[in-house]
Design a protein around this motif. Structure first.
Motif, PDB file in Angstrom:
ATOM      1  N   LYS A  93      69.433  55.118   8.916  1.00 16.17           N
ATOM      2  CA  LYS A  93      70.778  54.566   8.729  1.00 16.17           C
ATOM      3  C   LYS A  93      71.442  54.207  10.051  1.00 16.17           C
ATOM      4  N   GLU A  94      71.281  55.052  11.050  1.00 19.03           N
ATOM      5  CA  GLU A  94      71.932  54.791  12.337  1.00 19.03           C
ATOM      6  C   GLU A  94      71.424  53.512  12.977  1.00 19.03           C
ATOM      7  N   LYS A  95      70.138  53.219  12.794  1.00 12.05           N
ATOM      8  CA  LYS A  95      69.601  51.985  13.362  1.00 12.05           C
ATOM      9  C   LYS A  95      70.203  50.775  12.660  1.00 12.05           C
ATOM     10  N   TRP A  96      70.355  50.854  11.340  1.00 10.00           N
ATOM     11  CA  TRP A  96      70.960  49.742  10.615  1.00 10.00           C
ATOM     12  C   TRP A  96      72.416  49.536  11.024  1.00 10.00           C
ATOM     13  N   LEU A  97      73.118  50.623  11.233  1.00 10.52           N
ATOM     14  CA  LEU A  97      74.507  50.507  11.672  1.00 10.52           C
ATOM     15  C   LEU A  97      74.585  49.847  13.041  1.00 10.52           C
ATOM     16  N   ARG A  98      73.655  50.189  13.939  1.00  3.55           N
ATOM     17  CA  ARG A  98      73.635  49.563  15.268  1.00  3.55           C
ATOM     18  C   ARG A  98      73.335  48.073  15.169  1.00  3.55           C
ATOM     19  N   ILE A  99      72.398  47.709  14.299  1.00  4.85           N
ATOM     20  CA  ILE A  99      72.040  46.295  14.130  1.00  4.85           C
ATOM     21  C   ILE A  99      73.253  45.499  13.653  1.00  4.85           C
ATOM     22  N   VAL A 100      73.944  46.024  12.658  1.00  2.00           N
ATOM     23  CA  VAL A 100      75.120  45.317  12.124  1.00  2.00           C
ATOM     24  C   VAL A 100      76.211  45.228  13.181  1.00  2.00           C
ATOM     25  N   ARG A 101      76.445  46.314  13.899  1.00  2.00           N
ATOM     26  CA  ARG A 101      77.501  46.308  14.915  1.00  2.00           C
ATOM     27  C   ARG A 101      77.182  45.353  16.059  1.00  2.00           C
ATOM     28  N   ARG A 102      75.912  45.313  16.472  1.00  2.00           N
ATOM     29  CA  ARG A 102      75.535  44.381  17.540  1.00  2.00           C
ATOM     30  C   ARG A 102      75.722  42.942  17.082  1.00  2.00           C
ATOM     31  N   THR A 103      75.344  42.671  15.837  1.00  2.00           N
ATOM     32  CA  THR A 103      75.535  41.319  15.299  1.00  2.00           C
ATOM     33  C   THR A 103      77.023  40.970  15.273  1.00  2.00           C
ATOM     34  N   TRP A 104      77.831  41.901  14.819  1.00  2.00           N
ATOM     35  CA  TRP A 104      79.274  41.678  14.711  1.00  2.00           C
ATOM     36  C   TRP A 104      79.893  41.417  16.080  1.00  2.00           C
TER      37      TRP A 104
END
Length: 203
Positions: free
Chosen positions: A159-170
């Protein structure tokens, strides 16, 4: 002599012909089409969604964002984050060179050809409005067309990796793109909406 309409049509047609050579396929609206050709059309659609009257250079840059990318496979570069960024940088340079080459063949002046090449390398992200617009468009295409498949293809990501991916995209997007992404979010599968919501609330 090149006119506005003939020069742009020439460049877009050449990019489309190149991308239709992609041996990899994608399903779009019930039809199977070459993947990078499909991607280029997604880019054009989102460009016009974010910018009502985009410049010629942005129409060309968005259409050429992944031109002939299958000729530069990720597997040719080392594994890991460093290898990934080496691949991305090499692709950006290649796409820029191909776009500039096509534009020159279509009669564009050298300065305009190099301008598009620079946009496609994304070296001036945040400092250059054209480069930032290209990034906004690419992020919207990812969220709409490829995020769900990317999620399914990487079940080992926690989950933490997915959150990082979304935040970096944002973080790479402007407020204009944020607004479009939030409108798009309601059409995403429920599990992706949960990831997006948690990423943004925790960001």
């Amino acid at each position: 002599m090149m006119t506005k309409d003939t020069g742009l049509a020439c460049a877009l047609d050449a990019i489309d012909r190149a991308n239709r050579q992609d041996p990899n396929m994608e399903r779009v609206d019930g039809q199977t089409v070459p993947r990078e050709y499909a991607y280029s059309l997604h880019m054009t659609r989102w460009l016009f969604a974010l910018e009502a009257q985009p410049s010629e250079r942005m129409q060309i840059a968005c259409r050429a964002q992944h031109i002939e990318r299958w000729t530069r496979p990720r597997a040719d570069f080392p594994e890991g984050r460093k290898g990934y960024y080496q691949w991305r940088q090499a692709c950006g340079r290649f796409h820029g060179e191909r776009a500039a080459e096509i534009m020159a063949q279509c009669g564009y002046p050298e300065a305009e050809c190099q301008r598009v090449a620079t946009i496609l390398t994304k070296r001036e992200l945040r400092n250059d409005p054209d480069t930032q617009l290209l990034e906004d468009v690419a992020c919207m295409v990812f969220l709409e067309r490829y995020f769900a498949d990317f999620y399914e293809d990487n079940p080992d990501f926690d989950k933490e990796k997915w959150l990082r991916i979304v935040r970096r995209t944002w973080e790479k997007m402007t407020p204009r793109a944020h607004e479009a992404a939030l409108q798009l979010a309601g059409t995403m599968p429920a599990h992706l909406q949960v990831v997006l919501k948690e990423a943004l609330e925790g960001g």
